[in-house]
Enzyme design. Structure first.
Site, short mmCIF file in Angstrom:
data_model
loop_
_atom_site.label_atom_id
_atom_site.label_comp_id
_atom_site.label_asym_id
_atom_site.label_seq_id
_atom_site.Cartn_x
_atom_site.Cartn_y
_atom_site.Cartn_z
N CYS A 179 -16.29 1.20 1.28
CA CYS A 179 -15.11 0.38 1.57
C CYS A 179 -14.60 0.57 2.98
O CYS A 179 -13.80 -0.23 3.45
CB CYS A 179 -14.02 0.66 0.55
SG CYS A 179 -13.39 2.35 0.60
N ARG A 230 0.87 -1.18 0.00
CA ARG A 230 0.00 0.00 0.00
C ARG A 230 0.90 1.22 0.00
O ARG A 230 1.71 1.41 0.92
CB ARG A 230 -0.87 0.01 1.25
CG ARG A 230 -1.53 1.37 1.51
CD ARG A 230 -2.61 1.30 2.55
NE ARG A 230 -3.74 0.55 2.03
CZ ARG A 230 -4.90 0.42 2.66
NH1 ARG A 230 -5.10 1.01 3.83
NH2 ARG A 230 -5.88 -0.29 2.12
N GLN A 242 -10.05 -4.18 -3.13
CA GLN A 242 -11.36 -3.79 -2.62
C GLN A 242 -12.43 -4.08 -3.67
O GLN A 242 -13.54 -4.55 -3.35
CB GLN A 242 -11.39 -2.30 -2.26
CG GLN A 242 -12.72 -1.84 -1.71
CD GLN A 242 -13.01 -2.40 -0.33
OE1 GLN A 242 -12.17 -2.29 0.55
NE2 GLN A 242 -14.17 -2.98 -0.14
N HIS A 258 -7.60 0.74 -6.16
CA HIS A 258 -7.75 -0.16 -5.00
C HIS A 258 -8.35 -1.47 -5.50
O HIS A 258 -9.49 -1.82 -5.18
CB HIS A 258 -8.64 0.52 -3.94
CG HIS A 258 -8.54 -0.08 -2.58
ND1 HIS A 258 -7.71 -1.13 -2.26
CD2 HIS A 258 -9.18 0.26 -1.42
CE1 HIS A 258 -7.85 -1.42 -0.98
NE2 HIS A 258 -8.73 -0.60 -0.45
N ASP A 301 -17.52 6.77 -0.72
CA ASP A 301 -16.22 6.59 -0.05
C ASP A 301 -15.95 7.91 0.68
O ASP A 301 -16.58 8.93 0.39
CB ASP A 301 -15.14 6.30 -1.11
CG ASP A 301 -13.77 6.00 -0.50
OD1 ASP A 301 -13.68 5.75 0.73
OD2 ASP A 301 -12.77 6.00 -1.26
N ARG A 320 -12.93 -9.12 1.70
CA ARG A 320 -11.54 -8.79 1.38
C ARG A 320 -10.66 -10.04 1.51
O ARG A 320 -9.84 -10.32 0.66
CB ARG A 320 -11.02 -7.69 2.32
CG ARG A 320 -11.69 -6.33 2.14
CD ARG A 320 -11.32 -5.70 0.82
NE ARG A 320 -9.88 -5.57 0.69
CZ ARG A 320 -9.15 -4.57 1.21
NH1 ARG A 320 -9.74 -3.59 1.85
NH2 ARG A 320 -7.84 -4.53 1.02
N1 NVA Z 1 -10.26 6.50 -0.92
C1 NVA Z 1 -9.87 6.01 0.39
C2 NVA Z 1 -10.02 4.53 0.47
C3 NVA Z 1 -9.72 3.95 1.81
C4 NVA Z 1 -9.75 2.43 1.86
C5 NVA Z 1 -8.45 6.43 0.67
O1 NVA Z 1 -7.61 6.35 -0.23
O2 NVA Z 1 -8.17 6.85 1.79
#
Ligand code: NVA
Length: 307
Positions: A264, A101, A131, A128, A224, A292
């Site tokens: 998510c 990540r 997800q 992502h 989100d 997940r």
């Molecule tokens: N768009 C959010 C997703 C978190 C899983 C972020 O990047 O923080």
């Protein structure tokens, strides 16, 4: 040929369906796949906060017979203390796969080029994909299919989740509507790419500025956080700019009567989504979170089978 999962369109429609089939199978029989028996190690690196991703990968790796090797991204200082190329070569010599990540997509592309082992995107600024596989598994469980359904994504359409819904949704034959104001819409390249993919799957991809129009008749309504990781300094402006896109009960009522609400997580009740929707009977957020693990187990096993 060795494969990676760096962005959603790394999987063709047929491959995405294979991974989702595998995810459903391994969900039904959690210890039926043991590609990491040994145990062999999978390196997990987090340069940004995590809860679901770290725990679901750690549990999933163990269930595949492997060992989750947690690498502290701040201690490693990837790209600062050592180049990404050098880190990639070192990790590739220790681990069977690398889960990362990080911020820029270009960072994970370099990791994949030099690691010599499969690399999985556990969230970047742009995408992502893990997800989305969990989300599509959840959609399949609820509707028995993905193709032909309509999904409306509300809010910050330029974030990783908006881009990933475009690409993965189009791959799954979904009609994807991204509903965001100016300044928060996905880059045209992602809308175009999704439209290209959709041409072969029967889906579609478009930006629909008006949230009421986007949600009307939709089967899936997604939102989100308005403040993605790394955007904290812009929080006040974002909350003001996106207020009209909040998934309230009134807005959700415009969707299909069987519609599901997706998020998510982490979620901010009263901001991008009303508590009554998030905690309501048509919310599938806890299924998404659980899925997940199943989806990522399928990805790891699928990648192991291709090297
Ligand atoms: N768009 C959010 C997703 C978190 C899983 C972020 O990047 O923080």
């Amino acid at each position: 040929m060795m494969r990676h999962l760096l962005r959603d369109d790394d999987l063709t429609p047929q491959e995405q369906a294979e991974v989702l089939d595998l995810a459903a199978a391994v969900k039904a029989a959690p210890f039926s796949l043991r590609p990491l028996e040994g145990p062999q190690s999978v390196a997990m690196i987090f340069d940004k906060p995590t809860l679901r991703t770290q725990t679901s990968f750690a549990a999933g790796i163990a269930e595949l017979g492997g060992h989750a090797m947690l690498v502290d991204g701040t201690l490693a200082g990837i790209g600062l203390r050592e180049s990404i190329e050098d880190v990639a070569r070192v990790l590739g010599g220790q681990a069977r796969q690398v889960v990362w990540r990080t911020a820029g997509q270009e960072r994970i592309e370099v990791m994949a080029e030099y690691a010599g082992v499969p690399v999985i995107n556990a969230l970047t600024d742009e995408f992502h994909p893990c997800q989305l596989l969990a989300d599509l598994l959840t959609v399949r469980e609820r509707f028995g299919r993905t193709a032909g359904l309509t999904a409306a994504f509300l809010g910050d359409g330029a974030c990783n989740m908006g881009n990933s819904w475009l690409l993965a949704g189009a791959t799954a034959g979904v009609h994807v509507r991204i509903s965001s104001p100016d300044g928060y819409q996905p880059e045209q390249q992602y809308v175009d790419r999704a439209a290209d993919i959709a041409a072969s799957t029967g889906g579609s991809a478009r930006v629909v500025v008006d949230p009421r129009e986007a949600v009307a008749g939709a089967d899936i309504v997604i939102t989100d956080t308005w403040v993605s990781m790394g955007k904290e300094a812009e929080a006040a402006g974002r909350l003001a700019d996106l207020a009209r896109y909040s998934l309230t009960e009134g807005l959700f009522a415009l969707a299909s009567p069987d519609a599901i609400a997706m998020h998510c997580l982490p979620a901010y009740r009263g901001k991008e989504i009303a508590a009554a929707v998030l905690d309501g009977p048509r919310s599938v957020i806890w299924d998404e979170a659980e899925n997940r693990r199943h989806a990522q187990k399928a990805v790891m096993a699928w990648l192991e089978a291709r090297r």
